[in-house]
Design an enzyme around this catalytic site. Sequence first.
Site, PDB file in Angstrom:
ATOM      1  CE  LYS A  36     -32.696  15.664  35.136  1.00 29.43           C
ATOM      2  NZ  LYS A  36     -32.527  16.539  36.310  1.00 29.43           N
ATOM      3  CG  LEU A  64     -24.973  22.187  36.929  1.00 26.60           C
ATOM      4  CD1 LEU A  64     -23.499  22.546  37.102  1.00 26.60           C
ATOM      5  CD2 LEU A  64     -25.526  21.661  38.252  1.00 26.60           C
ATOM      6  CG  HIS A  67     -30.863  33.093  34.579  1.00 23.41           C
ATOM      7  ND1 HIS A  67     -32.224  33.093  34.771  1.00 23.41           N
ATOM      8  CD2 HIS A  67     -30.557  34.303  34.043  1.00 23.41           C
ATOM      9  CE1 HIS A  67     -32.725  34.253  34.363  1.00 23.41           C
ATOM     10  NE2 HIS A  67     -31.724  34.999  33.930  1.00 23.41           N
ATOM     11  CG  ASP A  68     -24.402  34.984  36.818  1.00 25.60           C
ATOM     12  OD1 ASP A  68     -24.231  36.216  36.725  1.00 25.60           O
ATOM     13  OD2 ASP A  68     -24.135  34.345  37.845  1.00 25.60           O
ATOM     14  CB  ILE A  69     -23.455  38.821  33.638  1.00 29.18           C
ATOM     15  CG1 ILE A  69     -22.200  38.216  34.272  1.00 29.18           C
ATOM     16  CG2 ILE A  69     -24.171  39.731  34.633  1.00 29.18           C
ATOM     17  CD1 ILE A  69     -21.134  39.247  34.625  1.00 29.18           C
ATOM     18  N   PRO A  70     -23.751  37.405  30.758  1.00 33.58           N
ATOM     19  CG  PRO A  70     -24.409  38.524  28.801  1.00 33.58           C
ATOM     20  CD  PRO A  70     -24.347  38.696  30.303  1.00 33.58           C
ATOM     21  CG  ASN A  71     -17.179  36.891  30.752  1.00 29.80           C
ATOM     22  OD1 ASN A  71     -16.703  36.507  29.678  1.00 29.80           O
ATOM     23  ND2 ASN A  71     -16.512  36.859  31.895  1.00 29.80           N
ATOM     24  CB  THR A 127     -43.011  21.871  33.863  1.00 29.86           C
ATOM     25  OG1 THR A 127     -41.990  21.233  34.610  1.00 29.86           O
ATOM     26  CG2 THR A 127     -42.788  21.630  32.384  1.00 29.86           C
ATOM     27  CD  GLN A 197     -42.642  15.054  36.584  1.00 30.76           C
ATOM     28  OE1 GLN A 197     -43.207  16.072  36.218  1.00 30.76           O
ATOM     29  NE2 GLN A 197     -41.319  14.932  36.586  1.00 30.76           N
TER      30      GLN A 197
HETATM   31  O1  C5P Z   1     -38.407  11.021  38.658  1.00 36.39           O
HETATM   32  P1  C5P Z   1     -38.811  11.795  37.442  1.00 36.39           P
HETATM   33  O2  C5P Z   1     -38.916  10.932  36.190  1.00 36.39           O
HETATM   34  O3  C5P Z   1     -40.044  12.639  37.678  1.00 36.39           O
HETATM   35  O4  C5P Z   1     -37.584  12.775  37.204  1.00 36.39           O
HETATM   36  C1  C5P Z   1     -37.613  13.774  36.239  1.00 36.39           C
HETATM   37  C2  C5P Z   1     -36.357  14.597  36.336  1.00 36.39           C
HETATM   38  O5  C5P Z   1     -36.483  15.668  35.422  1.00 36.39           O
HETATM   39  C3  C5P Z   1     -36.104  15.224  37.700  1.00 36.39           C
HETATM   40  O6  C5P Z   1     -34.678  15.314  37.854  1.00 36.39           O
HETATM   41  C4  C5P Z   1     -36.704  16.589  37.594  1.00 36.39           C
HETATM   42  O7  C5P Z   1     -36.074  17.543  38.411  1.00 36.39           O
HETATM   43  C5  C5P Z   1     -36.435  16.910  36.134  1.00 36.39           C
HETATM   44  N1  C5P Z   1     -37.352  17.875  35.542  1.00 36.39           N
HETATM   45  C6  C5P Z   1     -38.736  17.729  35.540  1.00 36.39           C
HETATM   46  N2  C5P Z   1     -39.527  18.681  34.966  1.00 36.39           N
HETATM   47  C7  C5P Z   1     -38.964  19.724  34.390  1.00 36.39           C
HETATM   48  C8  C5P Z   1     -37.585  19.886  34.358  1.00 36.39           C
HETATM   49  C9  C5P Z   1     -36.802  18.930  34.953  1.00 36.39           C
HETATM   50  O8  C5P Z   1     -39.250  16.745  36.054  1.00 36.39           O
HETATM   51  N3  C5P Z   1     -39.735  20.601  33.795  1.00 36.39           N
END
Ligand code: C5P
Length: 244
Positions: A36, A64, A67-71, A127, A197
Amino acid sequence: MNEEARKRLIFALDVDCFDDAEKWVKLLHRQVGLFKVGKQLFTRCGPEVVHMIRGEGGEVFLDLKYHDIPNTVAMAGVEACRLGVRMFNVHALGGREMMEKTVAEVDALYPRGSKERPLLLAVTILTSSTEETLRGVGIDRPVSEMVPRLARLAQEAGMDGVVASPREVGLIRQACGGNFAVVTPGVRPGFASLDDQKRVTTPGEAIAAGADYLVIGRPIAAASDPVAAAEAILAEMTLALERV
Ligand code: C5P
């Protein structure tokens, strides 16, 4: 090693330079199907990092969150396709037209079913957002209502799946059925620390709940033996996949 589990494991390449990214890809590409690439690494290194990963035999999730205008989003999506990424994402809050236009432009380049076509994913509610965050931007609905609602909207617009917390997988499966990809970060195997987390599940629980792909970063990157950590995660995923 179970190829089915490997294809579903995404390593979060949360580093800030090309050399570190290359080191991780060379070390892990046998265990990890996808890498990723997020805003930090892409802003620093650009498309070169995507080419490097693909050159090493890895696939790319370009995270990435357009999030912007559709085009504008649709054309960014077309460029993501041309880069050869396996999946990229947009914010479902950008709305139906934005997602439909993106799907249409991607369809025109790589029709459904063609092997170059990436998965088009939507982010529902980040999240990191709480109900208070939503109220602050004028959304007076609970997160638990917004997540399945936005997942449905994405599905109706023709998107292929969503990125969601493992705790939300059940709600999404209920709203969207089985034929819709769910990619989940926030996964912690028993041996790893929680880091920042808060609401986590183990790899086995995430697969059992219906996740298709797991995004895992620090539990692998911070392990004393990252390859062994990735293999332990694959073993747990394999067991869970045999039961679903
Ligand atoms: O190191 P870790 O396993 O926590 O990495 C999780 C990855 O997923 C990070 O790149 C984080 O930005 C991404 N991420 C997340 N929670 C989200 C969306 C993306 O942890 N809701």
